[in-house]
Design a protein around this motif. Structure first.
Motif, PDB file in Angstrom:
ATOM      1  N   ASN A  25       0.795  -1.225   0.000  1.00 34.27           N
ATOM      2  CA  ASN A  25       0.000   0.000   0.000  1.00 34.27           C
ATOM      3  C   ASN A  25       0.826   1.274   0.000  1.00 34.27           C
ATOM      4  OD1 ASN A  25      -2.370  -1.520   0.123  1.00 34.27           O
ATOM      5  ND2 ASN A  25      -2.224  -1.681   2.337  1.00 34.27           N
ATOM      6  N   ILE A  26       2.135   1.173   0.041  1.00 34.15           N
ATOM      7  CA  ILE A  26       2.975   2.358   0.129  1.00 34.15           C
ATOM      8  C   ILE A  26       3.966   2.464  -1.032  1.00 34.15           C
ATOM      9  CG2 ILE A  26       4.848   1.404   1.538  1.00 34.15           C
ATOM     10  CD1 ILE A  26       3.170   4.707   2.333  1.00 34.15           C
ATOM     11  N   GLU A  27       4.003   1.473  -1.898  1.00 28.84           N
ATOM     12  CA  GLU A  27       5.016   1.472  -2.954  1.00 28.84           C
ATOM     13  C   GLU A  27       4.861   2.629  -3.932  1.00 28.84           C
ATOM     14  OE1 GLU A  27       2.841  -1.954  -5.642  1.00 28.84           O
ATOM     15  OE2 GLU A  27       4.516  -2.491  -4.364  1.00 28.84           O
ATOM     16  N   HIS A  30       7.049   5.508  -2.699  1.00 28.89           N
ATOM     17  CA  HIS A  30       8.474   5.321  -2.980  1.00 28.89           C
ATOM     18  C   HIS A  30       8.773   5.503  -4.471  1.00 28.89           C
ATOM     19  CE1 HIS A  30       9.418   4.179   1.081  1.00 28.89           C
ATOM     20  NE2 HIS A  30       8.433   3.302   1.067  1.00 28.89           N
ATOM     21  N   ASP A  31       7.867   5.076  -5.326  1.00 32.10           N
ATOM     22  CA  ASP A  31       8.031   5.311  -6.768  1.00 32.10           C
ATOM     23  C   ASP A  31       8.030   6.808  -7.074  1.00 32.10           C
ATOM     24  OD1 ASP A  31       8.136   2.597  -7.264  1.00 32.10           O
ATOM     25  OD2 ASP A  31       6.024   2.448  -7.857  1.00 32.10           O
ATOM     26  N   ALA A  32       7.120   7.545  -6.454  1.00 33.43           N
ATOM     27  CA  ALA A  32       7.039   8.993  -6.677  1.00 33.43           C
ATOM     28  C   ALA A  32       8.292   9.692  -6.165  1.00 33.43           C
ATOM     29  CB  ALA A  32       5.792   9.559  -6.003  1.00 33.43           C
ATOM     30  N   CYS A  70       7.308   6.239   6.864  1.00 34.78           N
ATOM     31  CA  CYS A  70       6.082   5.734   6.265  1.00 34.78           C
ATOM     32  C   CYS A  70       6.036   4.216   6.397  1.00 34.78           C
ATOM     33  CB  CYS A  70       5.968   6.151   4.805  1.00 34.78           C
ATOM     34  SG  CYS A  70       7.271   5.503   3.760  1.00 34.78           S
ATOM     35  N   ALA A  71       4.827   3.708   6.454  1.00 35.78           N
ATOM     36  CA  ALA A  71       4.627   2.263   6.584  1.00 35.78           C
ATOM     37  C   ALA A  71       3.341   1.879   5.870  1.00 35.78           C
ATOM     38  CB  ALA A  71       4.550   1.862   8.054  1.00 35.78           C
ATOM     39  N   THR A  72       3.212   0.610   5.566  1.00 35.87           N
ATOM     40  CA  THR A  72       1.979   0.122   4.969  1.00 35.87           C
ATOM     41  C   THR A  72       0.887   0.081   6.034  1.00 35.87           C
ATOM     42  OG1 THR A  72       2.494  -2.181   5.450  1.00 35.87           O
ATOM     43  CG2 THR A  72       3.225  -1.319   3.327  1.00 35.87           C
TER      44      THR A  72
END
Length: 86
Positions: A25-27, A30-32, A70-72
């Motif tokens: 739910n957080i990837e 990180h991509d951005a 940040c975390a999922t």
């Protein structure tokens, strides 16, 4: 996209690092950060969420700046409870 807006806001706040563990739910965040960080914002991956939380806390205390972690959702978020208790 929401993650793009969040990255732009973090850059505007002069945040240099986002500490965390990537997951389902957080990837997108990180991509951005990778796409839009422009060398001013970087993701720092940790082995566990509590480790990432402590990294963000130490960064904030030592540099007197905003520490971001940040975390999922679900279990990832629950692992941050240890850091909140400080």
């Amino acid at each position: 996209m929401l993650s793009d807006a969040l990255v732009e806001a973090l850059i505007a706040l002069d945040v240099r690092y986002v500490f965390g563990v990537s997951g389902a739910n957080i990837e997108h965040l990180h991509d951005a950060i990778h796409r839009l960080g422009r060398g001013r914002l970087k993701s720092v991956m940790a082995k566990s969420e509590d480790g990432a939380g402590f990294m963000a806390d130490c960064r904030a205390r030592v540099h007197r700046t905003l520490g971001v972690c940040c975390a999922t959702s679900g279990g990832g978020m629950m692992n941050l409870i240890v850091v909140v208790e400080l």
